[in-house]
Design an enzyme around this catalytic site. Structure first.
Site, PDB file in Angstrom:
ATOM      1  N   ARG A 258       0.192  52.335   5.645  1.00  0.00           N
ATOM      2  CA  ARG A 258       1.402  53.158   5.727  1.00  0.00           C
ATOM      3  C   ARG A 258       1.150  54.533   5.102  1.00  0.00           C
ATOM      4  O   ARG A 258       0.562  54.615   4.027  1.00  0.00           O
ATOM      5  CB  ARG A 258       2.576  52.471   5.012  1.00  0.00           C
ATOM      6  CG  ARG A 258       2.893  51.117   5.619  1.00  0.00           C
ATOM      7  CD  ARG A 258       4.210  50.547   5.205  1.00  0.00           C
ATOM      8  NE  ARG A 258       4.349  49.196   5.777  1.00  0.00           N
ATOM      9  CZ  ARG A 258       5.499  48.544   5.833  1.00  0.00           C
ATOM     10  NH1 ARG A 258       6.604  49.087   5.350  1.00  0.00           N
ATOM     11  NH2 ARG A 258       5.549  47.345   6.371  1.00  0.00           N
ATOM     12  N   ARG A 273       3.329  51.080  -4.458  1.00  0.00           N
ATOM     13  CA  ARG A 273       3.493  51.701  -3.135  1.00  0.00           C
ATOM     14  C   ARG A 273       2.181  52.390  -2.780  1.00  0.00           C
ATOM     15  O   ARG A 273       1.895  53.478  -3.267  1.00  0.00           O
ATOM     16  CB  ARG A 273       4.641  52.712  -3.161  1.00  0.00           C
ATOM     17  CG  ARG A 273       5.058  53.229  -1.797  1.00  0.00           C
ATOM     18  CD  ARG A 273       6.160  54.256  -1.920  1.00  0.00           C
ATOM     19  NE  ARG A 273       7.383  53.686  -2.494  1.00  0.00           N
ATOM     20  CZ  ARG A 273       8.321  53.065  -1.761  1.00  0.00           C
ATOM     21  NH1 ARG A 273       8.146  52.906  -0.465  1.00  0.00           N
ATOM     22  NH2 ARG A 273       9.394  52.566  -2.348  1.00  0.00           N
ATOM     23  N   GLU A 347      12.086  45.506  -4.279  1.00  0.00           N
ATOM     24  CA  GLU A 347      11.897  44.727  -3.055  1.00  0.00           C
ATOM     25  C   GLU A 347      10.488  44.186  -2.919  1.00  0.00           C
ATOM     26  O   GLU A 347       9.521  44.910  -3.064  1.00  0.00           O
ATOM     27  CB  GLU A 347      12.220  45.609  -1.843  1.00  0.00           C
ATOM     28  CG  GLU A 347      12.103  44.879  -0.508  1.00  0.00           C
ATOM     29  CD  GLU A 347      11.795  45.816   0.651  1.00  0.00           C
ATOM     30  OE1 GLU A 347      12.492  46.839   0.772  1.00  0.00           O
ATOM     31  OE2 GLU A 347      10.838  45.533   1.388  1.00  0.00           O
ATOM     32  N   SER A 350      11.333  41.103   2.969  1.00  0.00           N
ATOM     33  CA  SER A 350      12.386  41.621   3.837  1.00  0.00           C
ATOM     34  C   SER A 350      12.495  40.737   5.075  1.00  0.00           C
ATOM     35  O   SER A 350      11.541  40.657   5.858  1.00  0.00           O
ATOM     36  CB  SER A 350      12.039  43.051   4.227  1.00  0.00           C
ATOM     37  OG  SER A 350      13.102  43.605   4.930  1.00  0.00           O
ATOM     38  N   ARG A 388       1.611  44.660  -4.234  1.00  0.00           N
ATOM     39  CA  ARG A 388       2.892  44.871  -4.922  1.00  0.00           C
ATOM     40  C   ARG A 388       3.273  43.661  -5.773  1.00  0.00           C
ATOM     41  O   ARG A 388       3.689  43.819  -6.924  1.00  0.00           O
ATOM     42  CB  ARG A 388       3.999  45.184  -3.932  1.00  0.00           C
ATOM     43  CG  ARG A 388       5.335  45.444  -4.606  1.00  0.00           C
ATOM     44  CD  ARG A 388       6.434  45.873  -3.676  1.00  0.00           C
ATOM     45  NE  ARG A 388       6.232  47.219  -3.152  1.00  0.00           N
ATOM     46  CZ  ARG A 388       7.154  47.845  -2.404  1.00  0.00           C
ATOM     47  NH1 ARG A 388       8.277  47.244  -2.097  1.00  0.00           N
ATOM     48  NH2 ARG A 388       6.914  49.061  -1.944  1.00  0.00           N
TER      49      ARG A 388
HETATM   50  N1  LIG Z   1       3.454  51.056   0.845  1.00  0.00           N
HETATM   51  C1  LIG Z   1       3.487  49.783   0.431  1.00  0.00           C
HETATM   52  N2  LIG Z   1       2.692  49.385  -0.581  1.00  0.00           N
HETATM   53  C2  LIG Z   1       2.706  48.097  -1.022  1.00  0.00           C
HETATM   54  N3  LIG Z   1       3.495  47.136  -0.493  1.00  0.00           N
HETATM   55  C3  LIG Z   1       4.303  47.497   0.537  1.00  0.00           C
HETATM   56  C4  LIG Z   1       4.354  48.810   1.048  1.00  0.00           C
HETATM   57  N4  LIG Z   1       5.265  48.846   2.068  1.00  0.00           N
HETATM   58  C5  LIG Z   1       5.758  47.596   2.178  1.00  0.00           C
HETATM   59  N5  LIG Z   1       5.192  46.784   1.267  1.00  0.00           N
HETATM   60  C6  LIG Z   1       5.439  45.345   1.069  1.00  0.00           C
HETATM   61  O1  LIG Z   1       5.626  44.757   2.356  1.00  0.00           O
HETATM   62  C7  LIG Z   1       6.893  44.101   2.372  1.00  0.00           C
HETATM   63  C8  LIG Z   1       7.430  44.126   3.786  1.00  0.00           C
HETATM   64  O2  LIG Z   1       7.543  45.447   4.230  1.00  0.00           O
HETATM   65  S1  LIG Z   1       8.830  45.811   5.046  1.00  0.00           S
HETATM   66  O3  LIG Z   1       8.581  47.051   5.674  1.00  0.00           O
HETATM   67  O4  LIG Z   1       9.954  45.736   4.166  1.00  0.00           O
HETATM   68  N6  LIG Z   1       9.036  44.663   6.135  1.00  0.00           N
HETATM   69  C9  LIG Z   1       8.088  44.298   7.035  1.00  0.00           C
HETATM   70  O5  LIG Z   1       7.002  44.856   7.098  1.00  0.00           O
HETATM   71  C10 LIG Z   1       8.433  43.099   7.909  1.00  0.00           C
HETATM   72  N7  LIG Z   1       7.417  42.910   8.901  1.00  0.00           N
HETATM   73  C11 LIG Z   1       8.591  41.868   7.029  1.00  0.00           C
HETATM   74  O6  LIG Z   1       7.415  41.653   6.272  1.00  0.00           O
HETATM   75  C12 LIG Z   1       7.727  44.871   1.383  1.00  0.00           C
HETATM   76  O7  LIG Z   1       8.835  44.105   0.936  1.00  0.00           O
HETATM   77  C13 LIG Z   1       6.714  45.104   0.275  1.00  0.00           C
HETATM   78  O8  LIG Z   1       6.550  43.932  -0.507  1.00  0.00           O
END
Ligand SMILES: Nc1ncnc2c1ncn2[C@@H]1O[C@H](COS(=O)(=O)NC(=O)[C@@H](N)CO)[C@@H](O)[C@H]1O
Length: 423
Positions: A258, A273, A347, A350, A388
C-alpha cells in the site's frame, strides 16, 4: 455496482444511499443517460426492422422498383452507422457512472459521514495495568535486536522494516496459526500473487476511486494489490458456477502493498502502518441470499475474534458508519485491538459484506438449482495481518525484563514461551 433495473425502480433508495455514503454520483445524470440509451436503442431496432423489411421488398420487387429500394436500404444503413458509435459512447459513460453506485447499507449501520459515527458494540478483555513503566513496540524491538528499522530506512525508505531473530520467527508462527484456524473452519488455503492487471482492481472496487493507494509497475498493465481480496475476487470472474460449487471460501495468503498516500504523518514510527505487510485473508463467494451472507459474515467475524482471543489481546467490536464503510459495503464491522503505548484501540481486522456489488463488477455468477443465472454475493475479513498485530502483541505481553511472553495457543507454533533477545 448496482443493477440498473433496481436503480430505475428504487431511485429514492439509491439517492439516500449515495447521500449516506457521501458518494459523488449524480443519480439524475445516470437516469437521464439511461433514458437516452433506451430511446437510441429503440430507434436503432426500428431502423434495423425497416432495413430488413426493405431488403425483403427489394428481393421481391420488379426490376423497375428495385433500384429505388436498394437506394433506400443504403440510406437506412447510413443512419444506423451514425447511431451505433453514439450508442457505444453513451453506454461507456453509463457504465462508468454505474461503477459509482453504492450498495444500500443495512438498516443497523450508524448513519454518518465518517468514522466518528462508528459505534462500539462490544468489548472483550480489558487493558492490562502495568506494574512497571511499559515500553512501546519500537523500544522493545531495538532493545532486543528484533528488527532493523533505521538500516532498512536507508535501503527502502520510510514505512519499511526488517524483523529479526525471535520476532521474525514469531511473525511466521502467527501467520501459520491464523491460516490453520481458517482451514479448520473449512476455508481453502490459497497463496496468490501480490500483483494484478487493472481490470482486476475495477472488479474489486479499488478502482476507479482509490488509485492513489496502489503502486503501479512501470511500463506494464500491472499493479500491486493491497490485499489478496483483490485477486481472490477475480478468481472466478466471467464464470457461471454451478450452485453446488458454492460457497467458495478461501483463506488467502499474500504479501500486501500500500502506498499509504493519504496517511502522511500518521503512524510514521514502527510497524503500525507500512508499505509492505503480510495478511491471512478470509474471502467468501456465496449464494445471493441475505441470510446466507449474514451467516458467513458472523462466521468470519467469529474466526477473527477467536484468533484475537487466542492471542490474549483486549479488543473491541466496531459497527462501521455508512460514511466510513465505503461505496460497496452492505455492512462492515471492524475489530480494534488495544495499544498500550497509545492508550487506545487500533484497527486490526475489517469484516465486510458487499452483496452483489463486487460480483456485478467482476461478473461473478452462478446457475441456481432453478436454472436461473444470478450474480453471487461476496464477503471478506482479515484473519490476521502482520506486522501491525506485532505492535499489540509486543506491548501487551511485555515483561519487566524486556522479554515478551508468547500466548499459550501460539507456543506449539513458536516453540518457546517467550521471545528472547537476538544474540
Ligand atoms: N499500511 C498497513 N500497514 C500494516 N497493516 C495494514 C496496513 N493497511 C492495512 N493493514 C492491516 O490489514 C487489515 C485489513 O486491511 S483493510 O484494508 O482494513 N481490509 C482489507 O484489506 C480486507 N480485505 C479485509 O482484510 C487492517 O485491519 C490492518 O490490520
Amino acid at each position: 455496482m448496482l443493477d440498473l433495473k433496481f436503480i430505475r425502480e428504487n431511485p429514492d433508495l439509491v439517492r439516500k444511499a449515495i447521500e449516506q455514503k457521501g458518494g459523488a454520483l449524480d443519480l439524475d445524470e445516470l437516469l437521464a443517460l439511461d433514458r437516452e440509451i433506451t430511446e437510441l436503442k429503440r430507434r436503432t431496432e426500428a431502423l434495423q426492422a425497416e432495413r430488413n423489411a426493405n431488403a425483403r421488398a427489394a428481393a421481391k420487387a420488379a426490376p423497375a422498383e428495385r433500384a429505388a429500394l436498394i437506394e433506400k436500404g443504403k440510406q437506412i444503413a447510413q443512419q444506423l452507422a451514425e447511431l451505433e458509435p453514439q450508442l457505444r459512447k453513451l453506454e461507456a459513460r453509463l457504465k462508468n457512472l454505474l461503477y459509482l453506485t453504492p450498495t444500500i447499507p443495512w438498516e443497523g449501520a450508524p448513519v454518518g459521514p465518517d468514522d466518528s459515527f462508528n459505534v462500539e458494540t462490544r468489548v472483550h478483555g480489558k487493558p492490562r495495568t502495568f506494574l512497571f513503566e511499559p515500553l512501546d513496540h519500537v523500544e522493545l524491538i531495538n532493545r532486543n535486536g528484533w528488527g532493523e528499522l533505521e538500516r532498512i530506512a536507508k535501503i527502502s525508505g520510510s514505512r519499511s522494516y526488517a524483523l529479526k531473530g525471535d520476532l521474525m520467527l514469531y511473525e511466521q508462527a502467527l501467520l501459520r496459526f491464523a491460516l490453520d484456524q481458517l482451514v479448520e473452519s473449512g476455508f481453502t488455503p490459497i497463496s496468490v500473487p501480490a500483483y494484478a492487471r487493472e481490470e482486476v482492481f475495477y472488479g474489486h472496487g479499488q478502482f476507479p476511486k482509490a488509485r492513489e493507494d496502489v503502486y503501479k509497475i512501470e511500463g506494464e498493465d500491472m499493479y500491486l494489490a493491497g490485499t489478496s481480496e483483490v485477486l481472490l475476487n477475480y478468481l472466478h470472474a466471467g464464470e457461471i458456477l454451478p450452485e453446488a460449487e458454492l460457497p467458495k471460501a478461501y483463506a488467502g495468503v499474500s504479501t500486501c502493498f500500500r502506498s499509504e498516500a493519504g496517511s502522511a504523518g500518521k503512524d510514521v514510527r514502527g510497524l503500525m502502518r507500512v508499505h509492505q505487510f503480510n495478511k491471512v485473508e478470509q474471502y467468501v463467494l456465496c449464494r445471493a441470499e441475505l441470510e446466507e451472507s449474514n451467516r458467513w459474515f458472523e462466521l468470519m467475524l467469529s474466526n477473527s475474534e477467536r484468533i484475537l482471543q487466542a492471542l490474549e489481546l483486549p479488543y473491541r467490536v466496531i459497527e462501521v458508519s455508512t460514511g466510513d464503510m465505503g461505496l460497496g459495503k452492505y455492512r462492515q464491522v471492524d475489530l480494534e485491538t488495544w495499544v498500550p503505548s497509545e492508550n487506545r484501540y487500533r484497527e486490526t481486522h475489517s469484516c465486510s459484506a458487499l452483496l452483489d456489488w463486487q460480483a456485478r463488477r467482476a461478473s461473478l455468477r452462478y446457475r441456481g438449482e432453478d436454472g436461473k443465472v444470478r450474480y453471487a454475493y461476496t464477503l471478506n475479513n482479515t484473519a490476521l495481518a502482520t506486522p501491525r498485530i506485532l505492535v499489540m502483541l509486543l506491548e501487551n505481553h511485555q515483561n519487566e525484563d524486556g522479554t515478551v511472553s508468547v500466548p499459550e495457543a501460539l507456543r506449539p507454533y513458536f516453540g518457546k514461551e517467550r521471545l528472547e533477545p537476538t544474540r
